[in-house]
Design a protein around this motif. Sequence first.
Motif, PDB file in Angstrom:
ATOM      1  N   LEU A 105      -1.147  14.300   7.441  1.00  0.00           N
ATOM      2  CA  LEU A 105      -0.773  12.915   7.704  1.00  0.00           C
ATOM      3  C   LEU A 105      -1.805  11.982   7.081  1.00  0.00           C
ATOM      4  O   LEU A 105      -3.009  12.227   7.161  1.00  0.00           O
ATOM      5  CB  LEU A 105      -0.680  12.658   9.212  1.00  0.00           C
ATOM      6  N   LYS A 106      -1.306  10.905   6.470  1.00  0.00           N
ATOM      7  CA  LYS A 106      -2.184   9.921   5.848  1.00  0.00           C
ATOM      8  C   LYS A 106      -1.803   8.520   6.309  1.00  0.00           C
ATOM      9  O   LYS A 106      -0.675   8.261   6.699  1.00  0.00           O
ATOM     10  CB  LYS A 106      -2.099  10.016   4.328  1.00  0.00           C
ATOM     11  N   LEU A 107      -2.786   7.633   6.241  1.00  0.00           N
ATOM     12  CA  LEU A 107      -2.585   6.275   6.727  1.00  0.00           C
ATOM     13  C   LEU A 107      -1.501   5.550   5.930  1.00  0.00           C
ATOM     14  O   LEU A 107      -0.640   4.866   6.493  1.00  0.00           O
ATOM     15  CB  LEU A 107      -3.900   5.496   6.652  1.00  0.00           C
ATOM     16  N   PHE A 137       0.825  -1.202   0.000  1.00  0.00           N
ATOM     17  CA  PHE A 137       0.000   0.000   0.000  1.00  0.00           C
ATOM     18  C   PHE A 137       0.864   1.258   0.000  1.00  0.00           C
ATOM     19  O   PHE A 137       0.560   2.238  -0.677  1.00  0.00           O
ATOM     20  CB  PHE A 137      -0.935   0.000   1.214  1.00  0.00           C
ATOM     21  N   ALA A 138       1.952   1.227   0.787  1.00  0.00           N
ATOM     22  CA  ALA A 138       2.852   2.381   0.822  1.00  0.00           C
ATOM     23  C   ALA A 138       3.497   2.605  -0.543  1.00  0.00           C
ATOM     24  O   ALA A 138       3.640   3.741  -1.004  1.00  0.00           O
ATOM     25  CB  ALA A 138       3.923   2.193   1.890  1.00  0.00           C
ATOM     26  N   ALA A 139       3.872   1.520  -1.208  1.00  0.00           N
ATOM     27  CA  ALA A 139       4.482   1.630  -2.534  1.00  0.00           C
ATOM     28  C   ALA A 139       3.488   2.178  -3.550  1.00  0.00           C
ATOM     29  O   ALA A 139       3.824   3.000  -4.406  1.00  0.00           O
ATOM     30  CB  ALA A 139       4.998   0.267  -2.992  1.00  0.00           C
ATOM     31  N   TYR A 140       2.244   1.719  -3.457  1.00  0.00           N
ATOM     32  CA  TYR A 140       1.226   2.146  -4.419  1.00  0.00           C
ATOM     33  C   TYR A 140       0.844   3.610  -4.227  1.00  0.00           C
ATOM     34  O   TYR A 140       0.764   4.386  -5.184  1.00  0.00           O
ATOM     35  CB  TYR A 140      -0.016   1.265  -4.277  1.00  0.00           C
ATOM     36  N   THR A 141       0.608   4.014  -2.981  1.00  0.00           N
ATOM     37  CA  THR A 141       0.134   5.375  -2.729  1.00  0.00           C
ATOM     38  C   THR A 141       1.225   6.419  -2.864  1.00  0.00           C
ATOM     39  O   THR A 141       0.934   7.589  -3.122  1.00  0.00           O
ATOM     40  CB  THR A 141      -0.484   5.473  -1.317  1.00  0.00           C
ATOM     41  N   TYR A 179       5.685   8.077   4.104  1.00  0.00           N
ATOM     42  CA  TYR A 179       5.306   6.664   4.015  1.00  0.00           C
ATOM     43  C   TYR A 179       3.986   6.356   4.729  1.00  0.00           C
ATOM     44  O   TYR A 179       3.408   5.295   4.498  1.00  0.00           O
ATOM     45  CB  TYR A 179       6.408   5.785   4.584  1.00  0.00           C
ATOM     46  N   GLY A 180       3.565   7.235   5.614  1.00  0.00           N
ATOM     47  CA  GLY A 180       2.283   7.045   6.253  1.00  0.00           C
ATOM     48  C   GLY A 180       2.371   6.522   7.677  1.00  0.00           C
ATOM     49  O   GLY A 180       3.414   6.054   8.137  1.00  0.00           O
ATOM     50  N   ILE A 181       1.245   6.602   8.363  1.00  0.00           N
ATOM     51  CA  ILE A 181       1.187   6.231   9.782  1.00  0.00           C
ATOM     52  C   ILE A 181       1.434   4.736   9.987  1.00  0.00           C
ATOM     53  O   ILE A 181       2.208   4.340  10.859  1.00  0.00           O
ATOM     54  CB  ILE A 181      -0.185   6.636  10.370  1.00  0.00           C
ATOM     55  N   LEU A 182       0.783   3.881   9.182  1.00  0.00           N
ATOM     56  CA  LEU A 182       0.924   2.432   9.362  1.00  0.00           C
ATOM     57  C   LEU A 182       2.347   1.967   9.077  1.00  0.00           C
ATOM     58  O   LEU A 182       2.913   1.168   9.829  1.00  0.00           O
ATOM     59  CB  LEU A 182      -0.053   1.694   8.452  1.00  0.00           C
ATOM     60  N   PHE A 183       2.927   2.454   7.999  1.00  0.00           N
ATOM     61  CA  PHE A 183       4.282   2.062   7.636  1.00  0.00           C
ATOM     62  C   PHE A 183       5.268   2.489   8.718  1.00  0.00           C
ATOM     63  O   PHE A 183       6.182   1.739   9.089  1.00  0.00           O
ATOM     64  CB  PHE A 183       4.655   2.681   6.287  1.00  0.00           C
ATOM     65  N   THR A 184       5.100   3.696   9.235  1.00  0.00           N
ATOM     66  CA  THR A 184       5.992   4.195  10.287  1.00  0.00           C
ATOM     67  C   THR A 184       5.850   3.366  11.558  1.00  0.00           C
ATOM     68  O   THR A 184       6.846   3.041  12.214  1.00  0.00           O
ATOM     69  CB  THR A 184       5.680   5.670  10.589  1.00  0.00           C
TER      70      THR A 184
END
Length: 396
Positions: A274-276, A76-80, A312-317
């Motif tokens: 900030l994004k997920l 998801f991080a790669a796609y977004t 990279y987003g909240i989840l990735f971090t």
Amino acid sequence: MVFRTTFRIRTSELIFLAVYALFAAATIIDASLITLGSIKTLINYGSVGVLAAVFISRTYSLKQIRFYLLFGIFVFAAYTTKRTFLLVYMLLLLNARYSSFRKIALTSLIATTLSILFVILCCKAGLITDLVYNRNGVENAHSYGFGHYSSISYFALFLTLTWLYLRRRAIGWIEIGVLAAFNYGIYRITTTRLSFYLALFVLAAYVVIVKYHWIRLSSKPIRFLSTIGFPVSFAVCILLHYFYNPKNALLEKLNEMLNSRLLMGKTAFEQYHLKLFGQSIQMVGIKSATFGEGHQVYFYIDSGYVYALIGYGILFTALLLTLYTIVLRNTAKKEQGVLFIWAVTVMLFSISNNAWVSITYNPLLFYVIVPEANNALTRLLDRIRGWKPKKLKLGW
């Protein structure tokens, strides 16, 4: 100097290490003034295809596949964020369980060293430019074929860490002196103080922890600090950037010491929400601002913590913080001195620079997957999955 690594390699492991070496070398070369372009894209997608095939062929349990879907966060991080290399990262991490951390570290050392030497040789041969930056009107910082003068110094820091890890026995004072001189020589060329100071910290910590064992890493205080180290560093860094105000004398002084890094972080928080799963960030580095065409204004997020959260987003971090916390705590618990120092260095380095996401010249993230770590991530998730809240016994 013998590393004594026994290379009994299965086919799947050989493929994994070969893909990792190719990807690492291509990533470093592409980060220089040698633009690989479509070749790098082909390597990225080729790596995804080969690693996916290896992973599927070696994964027989549906339960195991569901477990590793945790790394779908990378997808998801790669796609977004339009970063295809994150897909390669994900599959490299998934396939790391077929190898050992020692072999991975040695592969990283060889690929990084050869690719850096290749770029420097191309620069010396006149094929690419040696960008020379004038710092404070006094120092001239050489890039030797890379876009930024700090690149080689950062590589040198992690090469030093990798070298220390691969040396099974504690090294002598002569070798410590050679490593210190090596990093000092890099500092004189690149004028990058942070990596040089961290290299000195690494060598001093090595003497205290590994050579003379003056600190017991498995003690409760050290294990506690290793558990909160990354989350606290991350929180303090984010708060300093978010609440930076030039009217505050203390924060402004700190901002000057950090070469306006607090200001860049504050600007990033103001421009991006900030994004997920993260987002693409348009940055203008010092190379573009200094040597680029037009009047481009410098805007670059140096802090690894800030960039990860916004980019990279909240989840990735959150995943990165969890993985590195596992590394730091496990290496303390198992008295793995060099790996512990390595993790602490990444923790400190990420405050003002971004290397904790990279697994090319900084392969430490592989530690949570490899067999000798007893697959720390698997054990953690098994505990989470098996945890049940205790029933309250109410007495009347």
